[in-house]
Design a protein around this motif. Structure first.
Motif, short mmCIF file in Angstrom:
data_model
loop_
_atom_site.label_atom_id
_atom_site.label_comp_id
_atom_site.label_asym_id
_atom_site.label_seq_id
_atom_site.Cartn_x
_atom_site.Cartn_y
_atom_site.Cartn_z
N LEU A 1 13.79 -52.38 33.25
CA LEU A 1 15.31 -52.32 33.16
C LEU A 1 15.87 -51.73 34.24
CD1 LEU A 1 15.16 -51.77 29.04
CD2 LEU A 1 15.40 -53.80 30.23
N ILE A 2 15.66 -50.48 34.53
CA ILE A 2 16.44 -49.62 35.45
C ILE A 2 16.45 -50.73 36.91
CG2 ILE A 2 16.32 -47.80 37.22
CD1 ILE A 2 15.42 -46.11 34.53
N LEU B 1 20.05 -48.69 28.16
CA LEU B 1 19.71 -49.49 29.08
C LEU B 1 19.91 -50.87 28.57
CD1 LEU B 1 16.60 -47.70 31.16
CD2 LEU B 1 19.23 -47.90 31.83
N LEU B 2 19.30 -51.26 27.65
CA LEU B 2 19.61 -52.41 27.05
C LEU B 2 20.56 -52.96 26.52
CD1 LEU B 2 16.30 -52.32 24.69
CD2 LEU B 2 16.55 -54.10 26.54
N LYS B 3 21.57 -51.63 26.20
CA LYS B 3 22.92 -52.00 25.67
C LYS B 3 23.85 -52.37 26.89
CE LYS B 3 22.89 -49.15 21.58
NZ LYS B 3 23.35 -47.71 21.15
N ILE B 4 23.46 -51.78 28.23
CA ILE B 4 24.08 -52.10 29.40
C ILE B 4 23.94 -53.71 29.61
CG2 ILE B 4 24.40 -51.88 31.82
CD1 ILE B 4 23.56 -48.93 31.35
N ARG C 1 11.06 -56.57 25.63
CA ARG C 1 9.70 -56.00 25.80
C ARG C 1 9.53 -55.34 27.36
NH1 ARG C 1 8.37 -61.25 24.26
NH2 ARG C 1 7.80 -61.88 26.47
N ALA C 2 10.61 -55.32 28.07
CA ALA C 2 10.44 -54.79 29.34
C ALA C 2 10.30 -53.23 29.31
CB ALA C 2 11.65 -55.17 30.12
N SER C 3 9.80 -52.70 30.25
CA SER C 3 9.58 -51.24 30.41
C SER C 3 10.86 -50.77 30.77
CB SER C 3 8.42 -50.77 31.36
OG SER C 3 8.75 -51.00 32.61
#
Length: 194
Positions: free
Chosen positions: A159-160, A137-140, A153-155
């Motif tokens: 992120l979703i 998700l971070l890569k997106i 630091r987001a859960s």
């Protein structure tokens, strides 16, 4: 007509799929919807994916109803692969937007499309994204150049939520497909070094 087990159906359909859809990749045993279900087979093409649930002569078609809740929110299209012995029960049991594929070993390893799959009315970007891991998700976010305060630091659920507001249904499907394929590639690469 002989009894077909899961492994028989899987083998016949896998060979058929490779011939019919040479540009698609067929993945086996894919965890979806935050790990709530494992899809038997997932065909990944350029824009979308198609989930296939296998029910052999030794299975109960009614189990599909429980499993369907996870598949319908993650995949745009879903089909049941079953046998001649079970397809009539499948026609009255499974949702009408599911496709039905019949596999037979007589005559020699045939695959018949009994009902074409249509788009799931329950597809959810959020549930589809729950198939992905936090680092994916971070890569997106990074690749789409979406900046969020403290995204590091987001859960996962935060992120979703961010991505749901930024991605279309089609983009969501493409990203999920990309990372499912990436996982498969990395799994194979890792197994080569063992």
């Amino acid at each position: 007509m002989s009894i077909l087990l899961d492994k028989d159906i899987r083998e016949i359909f896998t060979v058929h799929h490779a011939k019919r859809y040479p540009r698609s990749i067929l993945l086996s045993e894919v965890r979806v919807n935050n790990g709530l279900a494992i899809a038997d087979l997932v065909s990944i093409g350029g824009k979308t994916s198609h989930c296939y649930e296998i029910k052999s002569d030794r299975d109960k078609i009614s189990r599909v109803l429980e499993q369907s809740k996870s598949y319908e929110v993650v995949f745009k299209k879903i089909s049941l692969i079953t046998t001649y012995n079970l397809y009539k029960k499948a026609l009255v049991t499974i949702p009408s937007y599911w496709g039905i594929v019949i596999v037979s070993n007589t005559p020699k390893n045939k695959v018949y499309y009994c009902r074409k799959a249509s788009v799931s009315p329950y597809f959810s970007k959020q549930d589809a994204l729950y198939t992905l891991w936090r680092d994916e998700l971070l890569k997106i976010l990074l690749m789409k150049n979406i900046t969020e305060k403290s995204s590091g630091r987001a859960s996962r659920s935060m992120l979703i939520d961010t991505l749901c507001g930024k991605l279309s249904n089609l983009e969501t499907c493409k990203w999920v497909n990309y990372f499912l394929l990436n996982r498969q590639y990395n799994q194979r690469k890792t197994s080569w070094f063992k």
